[in-house]
Design a protein around this motif. Sequence first.
Motif, PDB file in Angstrom:
ATOM      1  N   LEU A 557      -9.168  -6.014 -48.233  1.00 20.91           N
ATOM      2  CA  LEU A 557      -7.779  -6.359 -48.537  1.00 20.91           C
ATOM      3  C   LEU A 557      -7.520  -7.836 -48.255  1.00 20.91           C
ATOM      4  CD1 LEU A 557      -4.951  -5.183 -49.350  1.00 20.91           C
ATOM      5  CD2 LEU A 557      -4.501  -4.982 -46.904  1.00 20.91           C
ATOM      6  N   VAL A 558      -7.994  -8.310 -47.110  1.00 24.98           N
ATOM      7  CA  VAL A 558      -7.829  -9.724 -46.759  1.00 24.98           C
ATOM      8  C   VAL A 558      -8.508 -10.605 -47.802  1.00 24.98           C
ATOM      9  CG1 VAL A 558      -8.534 -11.495 -45.100  1.00 24.98           C
ATOM     10  CG2 VAL A 558      -7.544  -9.357 -44.280  1.00 24.98           C
ATOM     11  N   ALA A 559      -9.688 -10.201 -48.235  1.00 23.48           N
ATOM     12  CA  ALA A 559     -10.462 -11.017 -49.170  1.00 23.48           C
ATOM     13  C   ALA A 559      -9.843 -11.090 -50.558  1.00 23.48           C
ATOM     14  CB  ALA A 559     -11.880 -10.472 -49.269  1.00 23.48           C
ATOM     15  N   THR A 560      -9.190 -10.018 -50.978  1.00 22.22           N
ATOM     16  CA  THR A 560      -8.699  -9.970 -52.359  1.00 22.22           C
ATOM     17  C   THR A 560      -7.232 -10.317 -52.524  1.00 22.22           C
ATOM     18  OG1 THR A 560      -8.315  -7.587 -52.112  1.00 22.22           O
ATOM     19  CG2 THR A 560     -10.425  -8.266 -53.072  1.00 22.22           C
ATOM     20  N   GLU A 561      -6.442 -10.117 -51.472  1.00 19.98           N
ATOM     21  CA  GLU A 561      -4.998 -10.262 -51.649  1.00 19.98           C
ATOM     22  C   GLU A 561      -4.370 -11.377 -50.820  1.00 19.98           C
ATOM     23  OE1 GLU A 561      -2.834  -6.646 -51.382  1.00 19.98           O
ATOM     24  OE2 GLU A 561      -4.296  -5.495 -52.526  1.00 19.98           O
ATOM     25  N   ARG A 562      -5.144 -12.115 -50.046  1.00 23.06           N
ATOM     26  CA  ARG A 562      -4.584 -13.174 -49.216  1.00 23.06           C
ATOM     27  C   ARG A 562      -5.090 -14.535 -49.697  1.00 23.06           C
ATOM     28  NH1 ARG A 562      -2.181  -9.184 -48.778  1.00 23.06           N
ATOM     29  NH2 ARG A 562      -2.198  -7.760 -47.024  1.00 23.06           N
ATOM     30  N   THR A 563      -4.322 -15.592 -49.423  1.00 18.14           N
ATOM     31  CA  THR A 563      -4.760 -16.922 -49.825  1.00 18.14           C
ATOM     32  C   THR A 563      -5.789 -17.435 -48.826  1.00 18.14           C
ATOM     33  OG1 THR A 563      -3.038 -18.023 -48.531  1.00 18.14           O
ATOM     34  CG2 THR A 563      -2.498 -17.424 -50.792  1.00 18.14           C
ATOM     35  N   GLY A 564      -6.595 -18.396 -49.273  1.00 20.37           N
ATOM     36  CA  GLY A 564      -7.600 -18.974 -48.386  1.00 20.37           C
ATOM     37  C   GLY A 564      -8.898 -18.186 -48.414  1.00 20.37           C
ATOM     38  N   GLN A 565      -9.955 -18.791 -47.857  1.00 15.86           N
ATOM     39  CA  GLN A 565     -11.247 -18.137 -47.770  1.00 15.86           C
ATOM     40  C   GLN A 565     -11.294 -17.252 -46.525  1.00 15.86           C
ATOM     41  OE1 GLN A 565     -14.452 -21.163 -49.213  1.00 15.86           O
ATOM     42  NE2 GLN A 565     -12.841 -22.343 -48.265  1.00 15.86           N
ATOM     43  N   VAL A 566     -12.274 -16.343 -46.488  1.00 16.69           N
ATOM     44  CA  VAL A 566     -12.347 -15.364 -45.398  1.00 16.69           C
ATOM     45  C   VAL A 566     -13.684 -15.471 -44.685  1.00 16.69           C
ATOM     46  CG1 VAL A 566     -12.265 -12.924 -44.796  1.00 16.69           C
ATOM     47  CG2 VAL A 566     -10.869 -13.784 -46.686  1.00 16.69           C
TER      48      VAL A 566
END
Length: 587
Positions: A557-566
């Motif tokens: 979810l963090v990787a696909t729906e948030r801005t910035g790299q993970v």
Amino acid sequence: MTRRFQPTSTNVTPYLFFTGKGGVGKTSTACATAVALADEGKQVLIVSTDPASNLQDVFEGEIGYETTPIPNVPGLSAINLDPEEAAAAYREKVVGPYKDKLPAPVIAQMEEQLSGACTVEIAAFDKFASILTNPERTREYDHIIFDTAPTGHTLRLLQLPTAWSSFLEDSTHGASCLGPLSGLGEKKELYAEAVKALSNSEQTTLVLVSRPDESALQEANRAAEELKHVGLTNQLLLINGKLQSYVEDDEVSTTFYDRQEKALANIPEQLRSLTTYELPYVPYQLTGMDALRSLFRDQHLAQKSEETSEIVDKYALKDVIKQVAAKKKGVVMTMGKGGVGKTTVAAAIAVGLAELGHSVHLTTTDPAAHLSHVLGKQVQGRLVVSRIDPKAEVDAYKHEVLAKAKETVDENGLAYLEEDLNSPCTEEIAVFRAFANVVEQADDSFVVIDTAPTGHTLLLLDAAQSYHKELERASGEVPKSVSKLLPRLRNKKETDVVIVTLPEATPVHEASRLQGDLVRANITPSWWIVNQSFAAANTIDPILHARSHSEMKWIQLVATERTGQVAVIPWQLELATGYDQLKTLTK
């Protein structure tokens, strides 16, 4: 031996308020309790006042702002109250009449003052007060369970006489949460009744939910003390997520178990006097009826195994440091809710940059003063560490504001203003002023800021800056160092914002709200760091290994729906507090 938590209608009060810091399992334990009571044949209502509520995730079905029956659980209903919507409504009620009469900068400041966490929390209190004081509603249910209790700060504000006077309409300092009650002035009696119900030990129990780790227990201790002082004396402690056994040849398993045991052995004194219950660390996500019912029983749930995401191995902390270092100089701000490891991440980034040969100033609010001592001794000048004492900064800021207010405000007004200055925004503003002074001194180096202010606070400062320029008011002045820093933080060439979270539902939702706050202030995060991941730790413990698979949903979810790299940091065997351990973390 601590008793297993097993709520029944005979051992719990009609009203239950669950409270605890993000990620401790507050919502899941509240939902499981609601299901257990309904399974006894009781009529139960569970109410969420969290702006990022995940009741629908736990119950696996849509839950709206009206009472919603839960399928397959006769007698159980749920409701998602929307404090954000309520806050927006009375923000308009308060500000609307002035929009054609006051300058735009003044309106901007008024709106931002009514956009903070304190305002939303009081809007939430307004919502559940209407439930607590509605005889028709209370007669309908045997138990009403509230997910998220009010803070002591909110209740103290509500109990001050000045909170209900016209004093609220006039801000006496430039950057605070003052005014959140402005649109609710007609509800004084309603709130008094709600506070009375909260203080009735025969009606209400406060359930303090905590993980068996030091930071969560300290937060539970603080909440217990605060709420006890405002009348919520009927409290119990629920230790959620205690690993029951360990695998001897698995270092992650044995370290995790020992760390929990140590935290519980050093439990704060205030909590020792409370009746304490425990729930085991479970390998499955607490979503769906089978999982919720199994929480209070000794039974294992078959789990769907999710594939390990390639994101877990794609970027590590060293990649964050490498990308930041390419700029040669600039500001790095780490953000995140308490307990996610943002101080450790900030310190590790600072160490990593210093190891690459850069001059770095790490400024932190870390209460562990020895961190400064250890780092300063080993890096020989490349890394300078300054520790900002939040208490000292807040005391100085409060003294400054109150001294100026005394010229125009009576005793009751000062009492309200003093309580208003206990809000989280005040600490952010006071600490940020100290951070700004550090940044101003650094031209050709990196400045790493631990515990950065939210977008709401930045907008408050920005609005206050315009406001004071226009009206030339004497109080609440924004220092030049802050004025200069705000544009710098919005410039991605000069500033990297790093959001730190854990691979769990609540920390991810809360971090997402932080990002939304920043975006409102025209600041875009460069990186998200998912900290303490079992999926990246290669554990063979059956419980922890199964848990690592449940992390995938949140990492994805963090990787696909948030801005910035993970980037993902594995669960660490050692607490990274010294230079060498921090250096290891960057490898």
